[in-house]
Design a protein around this motif. Structure first.
Motif, PDB file in Angstrom:
ATOM      1  N   UNK A  24     -26.616   8.821   7.160  1.00 10.69           N
ATOM      2  CA  UNK A  24     -25.986   9.784   8.067  1.00 10.69           C
ATOM      3  C   UNK A  24     -26.976  10.410   9.034  1.00 10.69           C
ATOM      4  N   UNK A  25     -28.133  10.824   8.532  1.00  6.64           N
ATOM      5  CA  UNK A  25     -29.082  11.512   9.395  1.00  6.64           C
ATOM      6  C   UNK A  25     -29.605  10.591  10.490  1.00  6.64           C
ATOM      7  N   UNK A  26     -29.819   9.321  10.151  1.00  2.95           N
ATOM      8  CA  UNK A  26     -30.273   8.357  11.153  1.00  2.95           C
ATOM      9  C   UNK A  26     -29.206   8.147  12.223  1.00  2.95           C
ATOM     10  N   UNK A  27     -27.946   8.075  11.805  1.00  2.00           N
ATOM     11  CA  UNK A  27     -26.846   7.963  12.760  1.00  2.00           C
ATOM     12  C   UNK A  27     -26.821   9.165  13.696  1.00  2.00           C
ATOM     13  N   UNK A  28     -26.961  10.341  13.132  1.00  5.83           N
ATOM     14  CA  UNK A  28     -26.932  11.574  13.920  1.00  5.83           C
ATOM     15  C   UNK A  28     -28.101  11.620  14.890  1.00  5.83           C
ATOM     16  N   UNK A  29     -29.285  11.301  14.395  1.00  8.43           N
ATOM     17  CA  UNK A  29     -30.478  11.363  15.247  1.00  8.43           C
ATOM     18  C   UNK A  29     -30.359  10.414  16.434  1.00  8.43           C
ATOM     19  N   UNK A  30     -29.849   9.213  16.192  1.00  9.73           N
ATOM     20  CA  UNK A  30     -29.718   8.247  17.288  1.00  9.73           C
ATOM     21  C   UNK A  30     -28.673   8.708  18.300  1.00  9.73           C
ATOM     22  N   UNK A  31     -27.530   9.185  17.821  1.00  7.90           N
ATOM     23  CA  UNK A  31     -26.485   9.638  18.751  1.00  7.90           C
ATOM     24  C   UNK A  31     -26.979  10.795  19.609  1.00  7.90           C
ATOM     25  N   UNK A  32     -27.701  11.734  19.005  1.00  2.00           N
ATOM     26  CA  UNK A  32     -28.231  12.860  19.769  1.00  2.00           C
ATOM     27  C   UNK A  32     -29.274  12.403  20.788  1.00  2.00           C
ATOM     28  N   UNK A  33     -30.099  11.449  20.389  1.00  2.00           N
ATOM     29  CA  UNK A  33     -31.127  10.945  21.310  1.00  2.00           C
ATOM     30  C   UNK A  33     -30.495  10.238  22.507  1.00  2.00           C
ATOM     31  N   UNK A  34     -29.463   9.460  22.252  1.00  2.00           N
ATOM     32  CA  UNK A  34     -28.798   8.755  23.349  1.00  2.00           C
ATOM     33  C   UNK A  34     -27.997   9.721  24.221  1.00  2.00           C
ATOM     34  N   UNK A  35     -27.410  10.710  23.613  1.00  2.00           N
ATOM     35  CA  UNK A  35     -26.698  11.731  24.386  1.00  2.00           C
ATOM     36  C   UNK A  35     -27.678  12.454  25.313  1.00  2.00           C
ATOM     37  N   UNK A  36     -28.873  12.725  24.835  1.00  2.00           N
ATOM     38  CA  UNK A  36     -29.894  13.389  25.639  1.00  2.00           C
ATOM     39  C   UNK A  36     -30.304  12.513  26.831  1.00  2.00           C
ATOM     40  N   UNK A  37     -30.262  11.196  26.659  1.00  2.00           N
ATOM     41  CA  UNK A  37     -30.602  10.273  27.738  1.00  2.00           C
ATOM     42  C   UNK A  37     -29.479  10.108  28.745  1.00  2.00           C
ATOM     43  N   UNK A  38     -28.331  10.710  28.476  1.00  2.00           N
ATOM     44  CA  UNK A  38     -27.216  10.614  29.408  1.00  2.00           C
ATOM     45  C   UNK A  38     -26.142   9.638  29.011  1.00  2.00           C
ATOM     46  N   UNK A  39     -26.320   8.937  27.881  1.00  2.00           N
ATOM     47  CA  UNK A  39     -25.280   8.021  27.417  1.00  2.00           C
ATOM     48  C   UNK A  39     -24.013   8.800  27.110  1.00  2.00           C
ATOM     49  N   UNK A  40     -22.888   8.141  27.272  1.00  2.00           N
ATOM     50  CA  UNK A  40     -21.592   8.816  27.157  1.00  2.00           C
ATOM     51  C   UNK A  40     -20.905   8.602  25.820  1.00  2.00           C
TER      52      UNK A  40
END
Length: 370
Positions: free
Chosen positions: A147-163
């Motif tokens: 779960x934490x890895x999933x969360x970390x990746x989603x937050x990182x991509x959201x920060x890059x502007x991914x939708x």
């Protein structure tokens, strides 16, 4: 009239940079057949397709012994006619993955050649609807990740502007999938899209059971919930839930998509340019989906799908899974979560031929008689 004088065949194997596991398999290899077509004007077109680790030598054998020789002497500008002729030659092995993957490598090379001779990038030659497309990422959502890895990746991509992000589902129990999706939703908020992919792992009853949980988490779509040949099951599922049903990566003909669309079995079409047999049939599926007011969000092959989704009016997303970085020069251009197609004539992929040659496993050349 120009004619095809030489066809070069090559296959490399690309090992994914990250571990990729879904509900039914582990993606450990990407066999990548290349077709390079030369014509009598001196023009060159390069095409390719892929497998996920099995079938590559069979694709290459079909190309070497049957399809590539049939191209010699033909007019490369007559792409639809060539595609139909090659399909007829292989009618005993179609519809199916091996034939489609071989046809796709040829068809994409013919489009590359045509666009280069016309001085147009593919996205303009095929329609030119838009000059960018929103990205969602799959690379950080594999089923084996905690779960934490999933969360970390989603937050990182959201920060890059991914939708948006895709999260693989199909855990042993619904509660496990619910916990994974809940953790990501809590982290990214309501405005960030979360898509799910079951990779054909559910029975109809289990898919119906899990659909309300997906609704609760505001899931953007449920991808490949059932075996791809179970059209009636998809009809029943689509009628039972408000979650959009996405299909297409495991379908190999225009007629298969027609059945799904006519019956209302899917509201997202994920046609894969390699598995459908090339750009020529891909565009037909996309336009068919447009007639049904259905969105196209293709599977995998982001570098090749980028110009195609920018060519048509009914595309919404491009899936981000890097796979060509080690054999290309300039990477795909991304700005604030949007992919921008190349303005270079042809497919717009900057191949590194030294890197490709170093990875070559199989190569053949077919030429016209002297």
């Amino acid at each position: 009239m120009a004619h095809i004088t030489r066809v070069e065949l090559n296959m490399i194997d690309l090992v994914p940079k990250v571990k990729r596991v879904d509900a039914i398999q582990s993606f450990v290899s990407q066999e990548t057949p290349f077709v390079t077509i030369h014509d009598s004007d001196g023009a060159i077109g390069v095409g390719y397709s892929y497998t996920i680790g099995t079938g590559g030598p069979s694709v290459m054998a079909l190309l070497e012994h049957t399809l590539a020789p049939a191209l010699i002497g033909r007019d490369p500008a007559r792409i639809d006619g060539l595609w139909r002729d090659l399909m007829f030659i292989t009618h005993a092995t179609a519809v199916g993955a091996i034939t489609s993957l071989a046809l796709a490598a040829i068809d994409t090379a013919l489009w590359d050649l045509k666009c280069k001779k016309a001085g147009l990038p593919l996205w303009k030659a095929a329609g030119g609807t838009r000059d960018r497309i929103a990205l969602y990422t799959t690379e950080g959502g594999w089923l084996h990740l905690d779960q934490q890895t999933l969360v970390d990746d989603a937050l990182a991509m959201q920060e890059k502007g991914f939708k948006g992000s895709k999260v693989k589902i199909g855990s042993d129990h619904i509660s496990q999938d619910a916990a994974r999706l809940g953790a990501v939703r809590a982290a990214v908020g309501e405005a960030y899209e979360i898509f799910t992919d079951a990779n054909q792992s559910f029975s109809l009853s289990e898919a119906i059971r899990r659909a309300p949980m997906l609704e609760d988490h505001g899931i953007g779509w449920l991808e490949e919930p059932l075996p791809a040949d179970d059209v009636n099951g998809h009809v029943a599922l689509a009628r039972s839930t408000s979650v959009p049903i996405a299909v297409g990566e495991s379908m190999y003909s225009l007629s298969q998509f027609k059945d799904y669309l006519q019956l209302g079995a899917a509201s997202i079409v994920q046609v894969d340019v390699a598995r459908i047999g090339g750009i020529t049939p891909w565009l037909k599926v996309a336009h068919l989906a447009e007639a049904f007011n259905v969105t196209v969000c293709p599977h995998f092959l982001m570098e090749l799908h980028l110009p195609l989704v920018c060519a048509i009016p009914n595309a919404r997303w491009l899936e981000y899974i890097p796979q060509l970085d080690s054999v290309t020069g300039d990477n795909m251009r991304i700005e604030d979560g949007y992919a921008i197609p190349s303005g270079t004539p042809g497919l717009g992929i900057d191949w590194d031929w030294d890197a490709i040659a170093a990875k070559s496993l199989v190569s053949h050349t077919i030429t016209e008689a002297a």
